[in-house]
Design an enzyme around this catalytic site. Structure first.
Site, short mmCIF file in Angstrom:
data_model
loop_
_atom_site.label_atom_id
_atom_site.label_comp_id
_atom_site.label_asym_id
_atom_site.label_seq_id
_atom_site.Cartn_x
_atom_site.Cartn_y
_atom_site.Cartn_z
N CYS A 142 0.80 -1.09 0.09
CA CYS A 142 0.21 0.02 0.09
C CYS A 142 0.96 1.28 0.13
O CYS A 142 1.72 1.35 -0.87
CB CYS A 142 -0.89 -0.04 1.04
SG CYS A 142 -2.31 1.04 0.73
N HIS A 235 -4.53 -4.87 -0.26
CA HIS A 235 -4.34 -5.29 1.10
C HIS A 235 -4.91 -6.62 1.25
O HIS A 235 -5.72 -7.04 1.68
CB HIS A 235 -5.29 -4.61 2.14
CG HIS A 235 -4.65 -3.12 2.66
ND1 HIS A 235 -3.47 -2.88 3.22
CD2 HIS A 235 -5.10 -1.95 2.13
CE1 HIS A 235 -3.06 -1.62 3.27
NE2 HIS A 235 -3.99 -1.00 2.51
N GLU A 237 -3.53 -9.03 2.91
CA GLU A 237 -3.33 -9.36 4.21
C GLU A 237 -4.57 -9.12 5.29
O GLU A 237 -4.50 -9.39 6.41
CB GLU A 237 -2.06 -8.78 4.71
CG GLU A 237 -2.33 -7.08 5.46
CD GLU A 237 -2.15 -6.10 4.30
OE1 GLU A 237 -2.32 -4.97 4.93
OE2 GLU A 237 -2.10 -6.49 3.08
#
Length: 309
Positions: A142, A235, A237
């Site tokens: 990011c 993202h 994760e």
């Protein structure tokens, strides 16, 4: 094999509860192998939650990994207890003499600022340069990805009229890539950002290859072979509830925010979101760690030789 983390790190119990194999420091010493050394430069406000998210993905690897938690030295964390930082984190100044097989640089809540206006930008520039001699491969995420691609290639970020927010379909543009081994042709990825990098700017840099892209959200993952770097602008994760947490936080603060796209079942924010990206998140990090293992030096001291700034 499991991930090695401090026995008392809050993430330890959370990961064990999820079925992720973790190893105490005492048990790891008994294994006669060199674990991969991976550092997490955590720039996120809620550091504990971010630790769990990335440790979960790293810990799913069959290889033994020793995770080092790193923070910016001159920046005061507002949402993480100082005791936690002192117990589990080292500043970059404290680890810069070391070499690592891998480094993850997270996002940060500063993406609307020009890079040069970020209070710790000078230290970030030093860290980026340091990765060329002390880190075998880097995963930038990011804001970390936008900052790195700007530092190394002057690829700019562009502000968006409204927040890119939700779960979006992405296309696999490089099925033969070692990093996308096992990926479907299309898949879901969480997105949460106020800025973007654009394909036209990336295509001006010969060393950069776009691996993942969305029709709505644009570029997602870029590979750079020369510098052993990956740039992940979204993202993968994230937890199942990460977007919900951000949404309700903004609603509570009176900040205008739309429902995250294609996230809540039937667009009903009282219903629990389904995680539709977990398997591909594990694939991406598993492939990254496997490639790290296949190509890194057995002697950590050899990492970065011949690559220099």
């Amino acid at each position: 094999m499991p991930i090695k983390i401090p026995d008392t790190l809050p993430a330890f119990d959370a990961l064990v509860h999820e079925g992720v194999r973790v190893m105490t420091e005492t048990a790891a010493i008994r294994q006669d192998i060199r674990p991969l050394q991976i550092a997490l430069l955590n720039l996120m406000p809620n550091k504990i939650k971010t630790e769990v998210q990335f440790a979960r993905l790293i810990g799913a690897s069959p290889l033994q990994v020793e995770l080092t938690l790193v923070r910016i030295g001159g920046h005061k964390a507002k949402n993480t207890p100082e005791e936690h930082l002192l117990s589990f984190y080292q500043t970059w100044e404290e680890v810069k003499h070391r070499k690592f097989d891998g480094l993850i640089i997270t996002g940060a809540p500063v993406e609307t600022l020009p890079f040069e206006d970020v209070t710790y930008w000078s230290e970030m520039q030093q860290i980026f340069d340091w990765t060329q001699t002390n880190v075998h491969t880097t995963m930038n995420v990011c804001w970390g990805a936008m900052a790195a691609i700007y530092h190394f290639h002057k690829v700019p970020k562009h502000g968006l009229k409204e927040k890119a927010f939700g779960v979006f379909r992405h296309r696999n543009l490089a099925p033969s890539s070692i990093y996308l081994n096992g990926f479907s042709d299309d898949f879901q990825v969480p997105v949460s950002r106020w800025t973007e990098v654009r394909r036209a700017d990336i295509e001006k840099v010969p060393d950069l290859n776009i691996l993942m892209e969305s029709d709505e959200m644009g570029v997602c993952l870029v590979q750079e072979d020369k510098g052993n770097r990956l740039y992940m602008f979204n993202h993968v994760e994230y937890d199942s509830t990460s977007l919900a947490d951000e949404y309700f936080r903004d609603v509570s603060a009176g900040i205008p925010i739309r429902l995250p796209y294609d996230y809540f079942p039937h667009n009903d924010d009282t219903l629990t979101p389904l995680n539709r990206w977990r398997s591909h998140a594990h694939l991406l990090f598993g492939n990254w760690i496997n490639e790290m293992y296949q190509t890194t030096s057995y002697d950590l001291n050899d990492i970065g030789k011949g690559r220099g700034i």
